[in-house]
Structures are given as C-alpha cells and as structure tokens.
Design a protein around this motif. Structure first.
Motif, PDB file in Angstrom:
ATOM      1  N   ASP A  50     -25.497  14.816   1.885  1.00 49.35           N
ATOM      2  CA  ASP A  50     -24.494  15.794   2.291  1.00 49.35           C
ATOM      3  C   ASP A  50     -23.203  15.042   2.613  1.00 49.35           C
ATOM      4  O   ASP A  50     -23.232  14.017   3.285  1.00 49.35           O
ATOM      5  CB  ASP A  50     -24.955  16.572   3.521  1.00 49.35           C
ATOM      6  CG  ASP A  50     -26.075  17.543   3.202  1.00 49.35           C
ATOM      7  OD1 ASP A  50     -26.117  18.049   2.070  1.00 49.35           O
ATOM      8  OD2 ASP A  50     -26.914  17.794   4.086  1.00 49.35           O
ATOM      9  N   ILE A  51     -22.106  15.577   2.114  1.00 49.06           N
ATOM     10  CA  ILE A  51     -20.801  14.943   2.319  1.00 49.06           C
ATOM     11  C   ILE A  51     -19.854  15.961   2.942  1.00 49.06           C
ATOM     12  O   ILE A  51     -19.792  17.106   2.510  1.00 49.06           O
ATOM     13  CB  ILE A  51     -20.214  14.438   0.982  1.00 49.06           C
ATOM     14  CG1 ILE A  51     -21.104  13.336   0.397  1.00 49.06           C
ATOM     15  CG2 ILE A  51     -18.778  13.955   1.157  1.00 49.06           C
ATOM     16  CD1 ILE A  51     -20.668  12.846  -0.966  1.00 49.06           C
ATOM     17  N   ILE A  52     -19.138  15.521   3.964  1.00 50.56           N
ATOM     18  CA  ILE A  52     -18.049  16.319   4.545  1.00 50.56           C
ATOM     19  C   ILE A  52     -16.779  15.518   4.324  1.00 50.56           C
ATOM     20  O   ILE A  52     -16.707  14.347   4.690  1.00 50.56           O
ATOM     21  CB  ILE A  52     -18.276  16.574   6.051  1.00 50.56           C
ATOM     22  CG1 ILE A  52     -19.551  17.385   6.263  1.00 50.56           C
ATOM     23  CG2 ILE A  52     -17.070  17.280   6.655  1.00 50.56           C
ATOM     24  CD1 ILE A  52     -19.925  17.591   7.717  1.00 50.56           C
ATOM     25  N   ILE A  53     -15.812  16.172   3.695  1.00 48.90           N
ATOM     26  CA  ILE A  53     -14.602  15.442   3.338  1.00 48.90           C
ATOM     27  C   ILE A  53     -13.363  16.300   3.608  1.00 48.90           C
ATOM     28  O   ILE A  53     -13.363  17.495   3.315  1.00 48.90           O
ATOM     29  CB  ILE A  53     -14.696  15.006   1.854  1.00 48.90           C
ATOM     30  CG1 ILE A  53     -13.827  13.818   1.572  1.00 48.90           C
ATOM     31  CG2 ILE A  53     -14.372  16.102   0.910  1.00 48.90           C
ATOM     32  CD1 ILE A  53     -14.304  13.022   0.389  1.00 48.90           C
ATOM     33  N   PRO A  54     -12.315  15.737   4.212  1.00 55.77           N
ATOM     34  CA  PRO A  54     -11.076  16.485   4.417  1.00 55.77           C
ATOM     35  C   PRO A  54     -10.175  16.354   3.187  1.00 55.77           C
ATOM     36  O   PRO A  54     -10.073  15.286   2.577  1.00 55.77           O
ATOM     37  CB  PRO A  54     -10.451  15.795   5.622  1.00 55.77           C
ATOM     38  CG  PRO A  54     -10.962  14.381   5.543  1.00 55.77           C
ATOM     39  CD  PRO A  54     -12.308  14.443   4.876  1.00 55.77           C
ATOM     40  N   ILE A  55      -9.556  17.453   2.816  1.00 58.76           N
ATOM     41  CA  ILE A  55      -8.591  17.448   1.705  1.00 58.76           C
ATOM     42  C   ILE A  55      -7.247  17.874   2.294  1.00 58.76           C
ATOM     43  O   ILE A  55      -7.103  18.984   2.796  1.00 58.76           O
ATOM     44  CB  ILE A  55      -9.004  18.420   0.587  1.00 58.76           C
ATOM     45  CG1 ILE A  55     -10.416  18.108   0.094  1.00 58.76           C
ATOM     46  CG2 ILE A  55      -8.001  18.377  -0.561  1.00 58.76           C
ATOM     47  CD1 ILE A  55     -10.989  19.161  -0.841  1.00 58.76           C
ATOM     48  N   LEU A  56      -6.283  16.975   2.227  1.00 61.23           N
ATOM     49  CA  LEU A  56      -4.959  17.243   2.795  1.00 61.23           C
ATOM     50  C   LEU A  56      -4.064  17.916   1.751  1.00 61.23           C
ATOM     51  O   LEU A  56      -3.917  17.415   0.641  1.00 61.23           O
ATOM     52  CB  LEU A  56      -4.300  15.938   3.260  1.00 61.23           C
ATOM     53  CG  LEU A  56      -2.876  16.036   3.771  1.00 61.23           C
ATOM     54  CD1 LEU A  56      -2.827  16.870   5.054  1.00 61.23           C
ATOM     55  CD2 LEU A  56      -2.296  14.656   4.016  1.00 61.23           C
TER      56      LEU A  56
END
Length: 88
Positions: A78-84
């Motif tokens: 599982d990956i949690i990633i912020p996209i700006l």
C-alpha cells in the motif's frame, strides 16, 4: 524499496495534469492518494484521502496513467503519496 517509491512518485508527478475547472478556479492544493501496488506492477483500490475535490479526478487519472511505468515489486504494498498541484 525507497528506490521504487521514488520511481513511482516521479511517474505520478509527470502524469499529473490540472483539470480545466481547477485551473480556471485557480485552485492549488496537495492531494493525498492511497493505492495498492501489486507485484505485477498494476494498481488497485485508488482512493483520495485529502485535497480539493476539483483535483480528485486528476489525481486518480495521474496514478492510473503512471501505473504502466511502475516497477515490479516482490509483494503487493500500500502506498500513500501526496501530489502537489501548483499553478505557475
């Protein structure tokens, strides 16, 4: 593992596009996305955890488009990633 995460992040950022509406409304925000990267490199269960609602679809599309270039991993993660999203 961090090498794979950096690759995943790069591909997502490269595929992140503003929706016309978000651009017109001049919305800037960070959209946090969670998904499962399967061992075959495909993704499932893409969810938006936070961020402006006008950017949700764009963030999901970015993950979907980028997924064709994701690296193969030994087991599903599982990956949690912020996209700006920032207007220039």
């Amino acid at each position: 593992m961090s090498k794979h995460l950096a690759q995943v992040r790069r591909h997502i950022i490269k595929n992140a596009k503003y929706s016309k509406r978000a651009k017109r409304l001049r919305i800037e925000d960070t959209v946090k996305v969670k998904f499962t990267l399967l061992s075959n490199g495909k993704v499932k269960n893409i969810q938006v955890l936070s961020g402006n609602k006008h950017l949700h679809k764009s963030a999901i599309k970015a993950v979907e488009k980028a997924s064709v270039s994701f690296p193969k991993v030994s087991k599903s993660i599982d990956i949690i990633i912020p996209i700006l999203y920032k207007l220039i």
